[in-house]
Design a protein around this motif. Structure first.
Motif, PDB file in Angstrom:
ATOM      1  N   LEU A  96      25.054  -3.945  -5.326  1.00  0.00           N
ATOM      2  CA  LEU A  96      25.634  -5.271  -5.082  1.00  0.00           C
ATOM      3  C   LEU A  96      25.870  -6.042  -6.374  1.00  0.00           C
ATOM      4  N   ILE A  97      25.047  -5.796  -7.373  1.00  0.00           N
ATOM      5  CA  ILE A  97      25.238  -6.517  -8.629  1.00  0.00           C
ATOM      6  C   ILE A  97      26.501  -6.031  -9.331  1.00  0.00           C
ATOM      7  N   VAL A  98      26.830  -4.758  -9.156  1.00  0.00           N
ATOM      8  CA  VAL A  98      28.064  -4.208  -9.728  1.00  0.00           C
ATOM      9  C   VAL A  98      29.280  -4.872  -9.082  1.00  0.00           C
ATOM     10  N   VAL A  99      29.245  -5.019  -7.762  1.00  0.00           N
ATOM     11  CA  VAL A  99      30.354  -5.662  -7.043  1.00  0.00           C
ATOM     12  C   VAL A  99      30.513  -7.124  -7.466  1.00  0.00           C
ATOM     13  N   GLY A 100      29.400  -7.859  -7.489  1.00  0.00           N
ATOM     14  CA  GLY A 100      29.450  -9.273  -7.854  1.00  0.00           C
ATOM     15  C   GLY A 100      29.953  -9.489  -9.273  1.00  0.00           C
ATOM     16  N   THR A 101      29.499  -8.640 -10.205  1.00  0.00           N
ATOM     17  CA  THR A 101      29.908  -8.783 -11.597  1.00  0.00           C
ATOM     18  C   THR A 101      31.390  -8.455 -11.781  1.00  0.00           C
ATOM     19  N   PHE A 102      31.864  -7.424 -11.105  1.00  0.00           N
ATOM     20  CA  PHE A 102      33.267  -7.038 -11.229  1.00  0.00           C
ATOM     21  C   PHE A 102      34.181  -8.153 -10.729  1.00  0.00           C
ATOM     22  N   ILE A 103      33.823  -8.749  -9.593  1.00  0.00           N
ATOM     23  CA  ILE A 103      34.620  -9.855  -9.053  1.00  0.00           C
ATOM     24  C   ILE A 103      34.584 -11.050 -10.003  1.00  0.00           C
ATOM     25  N   GLY A 104      33.405 -11.353 -10.563  1.00  0.00           N
ATOM     26  CA  GLY A 104      33.291 -12.452 -11.509  1.00  0.00           C
ATOM     27  C   GLY A 104      34.129 -12.221 -12.758  1.00  0.00           C
ATOM     28  N   GLY A 105      34.132 -10.986 -13.251  1.00  0.00           N
ATOM     29  CA  GLY A 105      34.936 -10.656 -14.420  1.00  0.00           C
ATOM     30  C   GLY A 105      36.421 -10.795 -14.169  1.00  0.00           C
ATOM     31  N   TYR A 110      40.887 -17.023 -14.527  1.00  0.00           N
ATOM     32  CA  TYR A 110      41.467 -18.197 -13.869  1.00  0.00           C
ATOM     33  C   TYR A 110      40.763 -19.494 -14.263  1.00  0.00           C
ATOM     34  N   PHE A 111      39.656 -19.384 -14.978  1.00  0.00           N
ATOM     35  CA  PHE A 111      38.903 -20.572 -15.383  1.00  0.00           C
ATOM     36  C   PHE A 111      39.167 -20.891 -16.847  1.00  0.00           C
ATOM     37  N   SER A 112      39.104 -22.174 -17.196  1.00  0.00           N
ATOM     38  CA  SER A 112      39.271 -22.579 -18.596  1.00  0.00           C
ATOM     39  C   SER A 112      38.001 -22.257 -19.383  1.00  0.00           C
ATOM     40  N   GLY A 113      38.128 -22.302 -20.710  1.00  0.00           N
ATOM     41  CA  GLY A 113      36.968 -22.054 -21.556  1.00  0.00           C
ATOM     42  C   GLY A 113      35.865 -23.068 -21.319  1.00  0.00           C
ATOM     43  N   ASP A 114      36.232 -24.348 -21.118  1.00  0.00           N
ATOM     44  CA  ASP A 114      35.219 -25.380 -20.886  1.00  0.00           C
ATOM     45  C   ASP A 114      34.494 -25.175 -19.561  1.00  0.00           C
ATOM     46  N   VAL A 115      35.189 -24.695 -18.550  1.00  0.00           N
ATOM     47  CA  VAL A 115      34.538 -24.407 -17.271  1.00  0.00           C
ATOM     48  C   VAL A 115      33.467 -23.331 -17.469  1.00  0.00           C
ATOM     49  N   LEU A 116      33.803 -22.294 -18.226  1.00  0.00           N
ATOM     50  CA  LEU A 116      32.826 -21.234 -18.486  1.00  0.00           C
ATOM     51  C   LEU A 116      31.636 -21.781 -19.276  1.00  0.00           C
ATOM     52  N   ARG A 117      31.888 -22.674 -20.212  1.00  0.00           N
ATOM     53  CA  ARG A 117      30.797 -23.269 -20.998  1.00  0.00           C
ATOM     54  C   ARG A 117      29.879 -24.118 -20.115  1.00  0.00           C
ATOM     55  N   ILE A 118      30.483 -24.895 -19.205  1.00  0.00           N
ATOM     56  CA  ILE A 118      29.688 -25.746 -18.314  1.00  0.00           C
ATOM     57  C   ILE A 118      28.842 -24.899 -17.368  1.00  0.00           C
ATOM     58  N   GLY A 158      25.025 -11.200 -10.203  1.00  0.00           N
ATOM     59  CA  GLY A 158      26.114 -10.469 -10.840  1.00  0.00           C
ATOM     60  C   GLY A 158      27.331 -11.340 -11.078  1.00  0.00           C
ATOM     61  N   TYR A 159      27.706 -12.126 -10.092  1.00  0.00           N
ATOM     62  CA  TYR A 159      28.888 -12.988 -10.210  1.00  0.00           C
ATOM     63  C   TYR A 159      28.701 -14.037 -11.311  1.00  0.00           C
ATOM     64  N   ILE A 160      27.578 -14.736 -11.271  1.00  0.00           N
ATOM     65  CA  ILE A 160      27.329 -15.786 -12.266  1.00  0.00           C
ATOM     66  C   ILE A 160      27.167 -15.188 -13.662  1.00  0.00           C
ATOM     67  N   SER A 161      26.526 -14.021 -13.748  1.00  0.00           N
ATOM     68  CA  SER A 161      26.323 -13.382 -15.047  1.00  0.00           C
ATOM     69  C   SER A 161      27.645 -13.028 -15.709  1.00  0.00           C
ATOM     70  N   ALA A 162      28.624 -12.624 -14.909  1.00  0.00           N
ATOM     71  CA  ALA A 162      29.939 -12.295 -15.461  1.00  0.00           C
ATOM     72  C   ALA A 162      30.597 -13.528 -16.069  1.00  0.00           C
ATOM     73  N   GLY A 204      35.950  -5.736 -15.662  1.00  0.00           N
ATOM     74  CA  GLY A 204      36.650  -6.897 -15.129  1.00  0.00           C
ATOM     75  C   GLY A 204      37.339  -7.712 -16.206  1.00  0.00           C
ATOM     76  N   PHE A 205      36.695  -7.870 -17.371  1.00  0.00           N
ATOM     77  CA  PHE A 205      37.281  -8.641 -18.463  1.00  0.00           C
ATOM     78  C   PHE A 205      38.398  -7.883 -19.176  1.00  0.00           C
ATOM     79  N   VAL A 206      38.315  -6.574 -19.201  1.00  0.00           N
ATOM     80  CA  VAL A 206      39.427  -5.790 -19.748  1.00  0.00           C
ATOM     81  C   VAL A 206      40.675  -6.005 -18.900  1.00  0.00           C
ATOM     82  N   ILE A 207      40.507  -5.943 -17.581  1.00  0.00           N
ATOM     83  CA  ILE A 207      41.641  -6.085 -16.667  1.00  0.00           C
ATOM     84  C   ILE A 207      42.190  -7.520 -16.698  1.00  0.00           C
ATOM     85  N   SER A 208      41.310  -8.529 -16.608  1.00  0.00           N
ATOM     86  CA  SER A 208      41.779  -9.916 -16.536  1.00  0.00           C
ATOM     87  C   SER A 208      42.400 -10.385 -17.856  1.00  0.00           C
ATOM     88  N   GLY A 209      42.026  -9.755 -18.979  1.00  0.00           N
ATOM     89  CA  GLY A 209      42.584 -10.160 -20.261  1.00  0.00           C
ATOM     90  C   GLY A 209      43.708  -9.276 -20.758  1.00  0.00           C
TER      91      GLY A 209
END
Length: 276
Positions: A96-105, A110-118, A158-162, A204-209
Motif C-alpha cells: 500500500l505504501i508503494v501505491v500511495g507514494t506513486f500517486i503522490g509522485g 499539479y502543486f506549486s513549490g510553496d504548496v509542497l513547502r507548506i 506513502g502519499y504524504i512522503s512523496a 512518479g516524479f520522473v513521469i510528472s516532470g
C-alpha cells in the motif's frame, strides 16, 4: 564549458558532498532516509544557481526520493543485522505504501513549490509534537493488531512522503511506536519501508516532470542525476555509522533528537515560503 563556469559549480558540488554525509548519518540515526536534510539543502543550492522557485522544490523533492534508495538500503541492512527490522510490519506496509507514494509522485506536478513547502513544514511540526506528547499513541495504540489500520496508515504515509520528498521515517517511526514498537525497531523497519517509498516516488516524479522546461542540466523528469550521484554515494556510505550511533543512545534521547530535528526543518521551510 570554460574554467570560470566550472569554478562556479564548485560550491554547489561541495555543498552536495556535505549534504550526503549528513543525510547518511540522519538515515541511520533516525530512520528518515535523509530526505529532511536533502530537500532543503538541494532546494537552496538550486535557488542560488538561479533556477525557478517552483521547479527548485520539485527537483529537490524528486531527487531526494531517488537518493533515498541506496541510503535506505544501507540503513535497513545495518538495522537488520542488529535485529531491529520487523518483517511482519514490512509485509503489511510495503504494497500500500508503494501505491500511495506513486500517486503522490504523479500528483506533485499539479502543486506549486510553496504548496509542497507548506505540506513539508506543517507535517514536520505535527510529527514533532506527536513525538513529544504522544497523542498518536493514545488515538491509535489499541489498533496494533489490525492489519487494515496498518495498510491504511501505509497508504497515507506513502502519499504524504512523496509530496515531502522523504523516506517516510518521520511519519512511519511515530506511527509504529504508537502501534507498540520500540523506538529502535520502529527506526529499523522505517528504513526498509523508506526504500519502497523511494522507488515508487522516484518513478512518479520522473513521469510528472518529463518534458518540463527549465530543468537543471542532466535531469530525468524531476530527478537531477548530478545531485543523485554525489549525494547518494556519501549518504549510503555514512548510513551504517548513523545506525551504530542510534543503537548507543537510549530511546528517550533518540525521540527528542528526532523531534528537535523536525522542528528545525519545518521552520526552515516556512521561512522560504514567507520570505522567499
Amino acid at each position: 564549458m570554460d574554467w570560470a563556469v566550472l569554478v562556479g559549480y564548485w560550491p554547489f558540488v561541495l555543498g552536495l558532498l556535505v549534504t550526503g554525509v549528513f543525510s547518511g548519518l540522519a538515515a541511520g540515526l533516525l530512520g528518515i532516509g535523509g530526505g529532511a536534510i536533502i530537500v532543503p539543502a538541494l532546494a537552496t543550492a538550486l535557488s542560488l544557481m538561479g533556477y525557478d522557485s517552483d521547479l527548485v522544490q520539485h527537483v529537490a523533492v524528486g531527487t531526494s526520493l531517488a537518493i533515498i534508495i541506496p541510503t535506505g538500503i544501507m540503513s535497513a541492512r545495518a538495522h537488520y543485522k542488529r535485529g531491529a527490522l520487523d518483517m511482519r510490519v514490512l509485509r503489511l506496509w510495503a504494497p500500500l505504501i508503494v501505491v500511495g507514494t506513486f500517486i503522490g509522485g504523479l500528483m506533485a506536478g499539479y502543486f506549486s513549490g510553496d504548496v509542497l513547502r507548506i505540506v513539508f513544514a506543517v507535517m514536520a511540526f505535527v510529527i514533532a509534537a506527536n513525538i513529544v506528547f504522544a497523542f498518536q499513541t493514545k488515538l491509535m495504540g489499541h489498533l496494533d493488531g489490525s492489519s487494515l489500520t496498518h495498510r491504511i496508515s501505509a497508504f497515507v504515509v506513502g502519499y504524504i512522503s512523496a509530496l515531502m520528498g522523504i523516506g517516510g521515517g518521520s511519519l512511519t517511526v511515530p506511527t509504529l511506536v504508537a502501534f507498540g514498537a520500540t523506538m529502535h525497531a520502529a527506526v529499523g523497519t522505517s528504513a526498509a519501508i523508506g526504500v519502497a517509498i523511494a522507488l515508487s516516488g522516484t518513478l512518479g516524479f520522473v513521469i510528472s516532470g518529463w518534458g518540463v522546461a527549465g530543468l537543471p542540466p542532466f535531469s530525468v523528469g524531476y530527478i537531477n542525476l548530478v545531485a543523485l550521484v554525489l549525494v547518494a554515494v556519501l549518504a549510503a556510505a555514512f548510513a551504517p555509522m548513523g545506525a551504530a550511533i542510534a543503537h548507543r543512545l537510549n530511546q528517550q534521547t533518540l525521540k527528542y533528537v528526532f523531534a528537535a530535528f523536525l522542528v528545525f526543518v519545518g521552520l526552515n521551510m516556512l521561512w522560504k515560503v514567507i520570505f522567499g
